[in-house]
Design an enzyme around this catalytic site. Structure first.
Site, PDB file in Angstrom:
ATOM      1  N   GLU A   1      27.343 -23.177 -52.852  1.00 27.61           N
ATOM      2  CA  GLU A   1      28.238 -22.313 -53.638  1.00 27.61           C
ATOM      3  C   GLU A   1      29.147 -21.484 -52.741  1.00 27.61           C
ATOM      4  O   GLU A   1      29.337 -20.289 -52.935  1.00 27.61           O
ATOM      5  CB  GLU A   1      27.431 -21.462 -54.613  1.00 27.61           C
ATOM      6  CG  GLU A   1      26.682 -22.323 -55.616  1.00 27.61           C
ATOM      7  CD  GLU A   1      26.174 -21.576 -56.813  1.00 27.61           C
ATOM      8  OE1 GLU A   1      26.741 -20.528 -57.149  1.00 27.61           O
ATOM      9  OE2 GLU A   1      25.211 -22.064 -57.428  1.00 27.61           O
ATOM     10  N   GLY A   2      29.686 -22.157 -51.749  1.00 25.02           N
ATOM     11  CA  GLY A   2      30.564 -21.518 -50.785  1.00 25.02           C
ATOM     12  C   GLY A   2      29.806 -21.154 -49.528  1.00 25.02           C
ATOM     13  O   GLY A   2      29.090 -20.146 -49.505  1.00 25.02           O
TER      14      GLY A   2
ATOM     15  N   THR B   1      30.460 -30.678 -56.878  1.00 27.89           N
ATOM     16  CA  THR B   1      30.418 -31.244 -55.525  1.00 27.89           C
ATOM     17  C   THR B   1      30.319 -32.765 -55.558  1.00 27.89           C
ATOM     18  O   THR B   1      29.552 -33.332 -56.347  1.00 27.89           O
ATOM     19  CB  THR B   1      29.210 -30.671 -54.755  1.00 27.89           C
ATOM     20  OG1 THR B   1      29.367 -29.270 -54.637  1.00 27.89           O
ATOM     21  CG2 THR B   1      29.101 -31.280 -53.369  1.00 27.89           C
TER      22      THR B   1
ATOM     23  N   THR C   1      21.735 -29.527 -58.729  1.00 33.73           N
ATOM     24  CA  THR C   1      20.457 -28.991 -59.202  1.00 33.73           C
ATOM     25  C   THR C   1      20.268 -29.323 -60.681  1.00 33.73           C
ATOM     26  O   THR C   1      21.194 -29.185 -61.485  1.00 33.73           O
ATOM     27  CB  THR C   1      20.414 -27.468 -59.001  1.00 33.73           C
ATOM     28  OG1 THR C   1      20.505 -27.170 -57.611  1.00 33.73           O
ATOM     29  CG2 THR C   1      19.115 -26.881 -59.544  1.00 33.73           C
TER      30      THR C   1
ATOM     31  N   TRP D   1      24.212 -33.466 -54.815  1.00 33.10           N
ATOM     32  CA  TRP D   1      23.554 -32.181 -54.590  1.00 33.10           C
ATOM     33  C   TRP D   1      23.644 -31.310 -55.849  1.00 33.10           C
ATOM     34  O   TRP D   1      24.030 -30.153 -55.802  1.00 33.10           O
ATOM     35  CB  TRP D   1      24.118 -31.441 -53.378  1.00 33.10           C
ATOM     36  CG  TRP D   1      23.875 -32.160 -52.092  1.00 33.10           C
ATOM     37  CD1 TRP D   1      24.806 -32.701 -51.249  1.00 33.10           C
ATOM     38  CD2 TRP D   1      22.598 -32.438 -51.496  1.00 33.10           C
ATOM     39  NE1 TRP D   1      24.197 -33.314 -50.173  1.00 33.10           N
ATOM     40  CE2 TRP D   1      22.833 -33.169 -50.295  1.00 33.10           C
ATOM     41  CE3 TRP D   1      21.278 -32.171 -51.863  1.00 33.10           C
ATOM     42  CZ2 TRP D   1      21.802 -33.606 -49.477  1.00 33.10           C
ATOM     43  CZ3 TRP D   1      20.244 -32.614 -51.039  1.00 33.10           C
ATOM     44  CH2 TRP D   1      20.515 -33.316 -49.865  1.00 33.10           C
TER      45      TRP D   1
ATOM     46  N   GLY E   1       2.304 -18.600 -34.377  1.00 31.45           N
ATOM     47  CA  GLY E   1       2.060 -19.982 -34.776  1.00 31.45           C
ATOM     48  C   GLY E   1       1.709 -20.130 -36.239  1.00 31.45           C
ATOM     49  O   GLY E   1       1.930 -21.181 -36.845  1.00 31.45           O
TER      50      GLY E   1
END
Length: 428
Positions: free
Chosen positions: A407-408, A167, A202, A200, A384
């Site tokens: 990943e899509g 990416t 990892t 992006w 809450g």
């Protein structure tokens, strides 16, 4: 109906059919089965003894050693890279690979591992998936024997950490338009020079080995390169972290910035070009995501059920007594059960070489979508209290949005399926 046919038309049946009629089991010959809300459709009956043993090992490790760390990791955006070493010690990394100090287990067994990891946190599963499916899987499928021998054993032990760079800042769902370029190095013979940026990614800030996809300047063909951080001169490779995320905070994410980064020709994948290489790696990772998201959803179900039984409202009645709460739990349990059965079926086909990529698109899309939808609905049971990270449900919801996106993204997988159904390309 079958019994009636046996009685009324025996002369029309073959000998085999008559034998079947005579030996048909009697109804109620055994005690009625009990319903297990943790495994509603008894998917565990489809797993081998080895797969169950692997699942138990992974589950014990995840609950005993990872779960106690996850809140601090999520709060502080802190990923402990020793986690991959711990996984390596148990044989959980690159588990489907044969040889090279890898376990060589079935696709279903690897899915059960990711299910156990993501039951704790999607970020932990993401870090493991990148190491196992994207980096190790890519080297095993496309690397030379020398690259396999050099890197896979250390990656399997978690001694070397990997990341996968596809990416880019300007190209997410359209990787074919990537701008990262590889060209012959101007001063180092036998080397390529890589320039460009990935985002992006990892594990990138802590990765020792970076699998990066780039276009050859001469031909425009996309090729895979293995960058060894230790071999990069200063200023040619930077991997700054991306902080202040709303999800996957327990994993580390960053960029890959290359400026004339030298890569030896020996670190180029020789037998694959175009998007077939990265997409093949992604398909294995997507298969793991289909399992992992079901683990996250199962944890949401367990926590919501416990909360609904313990929380008393309206004349001291447990929330679990009320119809809307029970419907939320029923919907979630149904989707989780169906998702696990689908992932198991595709895993068996995958090991037989019969899994079409569209099958993986289908289960990745469906399981991510249903996990996210159900987790958001189950969150309502907590009222809450759902905003408190000590109840874990909000963390799962934030993470599952990311799994539905990376990943899509689900819409992209819908177009992949639509193309397979109609034969018409809808991407452009």
């Amino acid at each position: 109906m079958f019994k009636a046919i046996c009685k009324t038309a025996p002369r029309q049946l073959t000998a085999a059919a008559r034998s079947s009629c005579n030996s048909a089991p009697r109804r109620f010959a055994h005690a009625p089965a009990t319903f297990d809300w943790k495994d509603p459709l008894q998917a565990s009956n489809l797993f081998t003894d080895e797969e169950m043993s692997i699942a138990e090992t992974a589950e014990s490790y995840c609950q005993e050693r990872m779960l106690p760390r996850v809140l601090d990791a999520y709060r502080n955006e802190d990923y402990d890279k020793k986690i991959l070493e711990e996984m390596g010690e148990l044989g959980l990394l690159g588990a489907t690979i044969q040889g090279y100090d890898c376990a060589g287990v079935s696709s279903v067994a690897s899915g059960l591992i990711t299910r156990a990891v993501e039951r704790v946190d999607s970020g932990y599963r993401s870090g493991m998936s990148v190491q196992s499916s994207l980096v190790m899987g890519g080297i095993e499928e496309f690397g030379t024997e020398e690259l396999k021998q050099k890197f896979l054993p250390q990656l399997a032990k978690g001694k070397v950490l990997g990341c996968f760079g596809l990416t880019e800042p300007n190209h997410g769902s359209d990787p074919g338009s990537m701008e990262t370029i590889a060209k012959p190095h101007p001063t180092k013979k036998g080397y390529y020079s890589l320039s460009g940026a990935k985002t992006w990614i990892t594990n990138s800030p802590i990765a020792d080995l970076l699998l990066v996809w780039a276009k050859l300047q001469e031909t425009g063909k996309i090729r895979g390169f293995l960058i060894e951080r230790s071999q990069c001169p200063p200023g040619t490779l930077e991997t700054p972290p991306l902080k202040h995320k709303n999800g996957l905070r327990a994993s580390i994410t960053g960029m890959i910035q290359m400026d004339g980064c030298p890569v030896p020709e020996a670190n180029l994948f020789p037998g694959v070009e175009g998007l077939r290489g990265p997409f093949s790696c992604l398909n294995s990772a997507r298969y793991g995501i289909a399992w992992g998201t079901m683990g996250a959803l199962e944890d949401c179900i367990d926590r919501a059920r416990t909360y609904a039984l313990d929380r008393k409202q309206f004349k001291n009645n447990p929330l679990a007594k009320y119809q809307l709460v029970q419907k939320k739990l029923s919907d979630a349990a149904t989707d989780a059960s169906y998702g696990i059965l689908a992932a198991t079926q595709v895993g068996r086909l995958k090991d037989e070489g019969k899994a079409a990529p569209e099958m993986i698109s289908m289960i990745k899309r469906q399981n991510c979508d249903r996990a996210l939808v159900n987790a958001r609905v189950l969150q309502e049971i907590f009222g809450g209290n759902a905003v408190s990270d000590e109840y874990h449900i909000g963390r799962h919801v934030a993470n599952l949005f990311v799994t539905q996106t990376y990943e899509g993204q689900s819409d992209i997988h819908a177009l992949i399926l639509g193309r397979a159904i109609t034969g018409i390309q809808a991407f452009c």
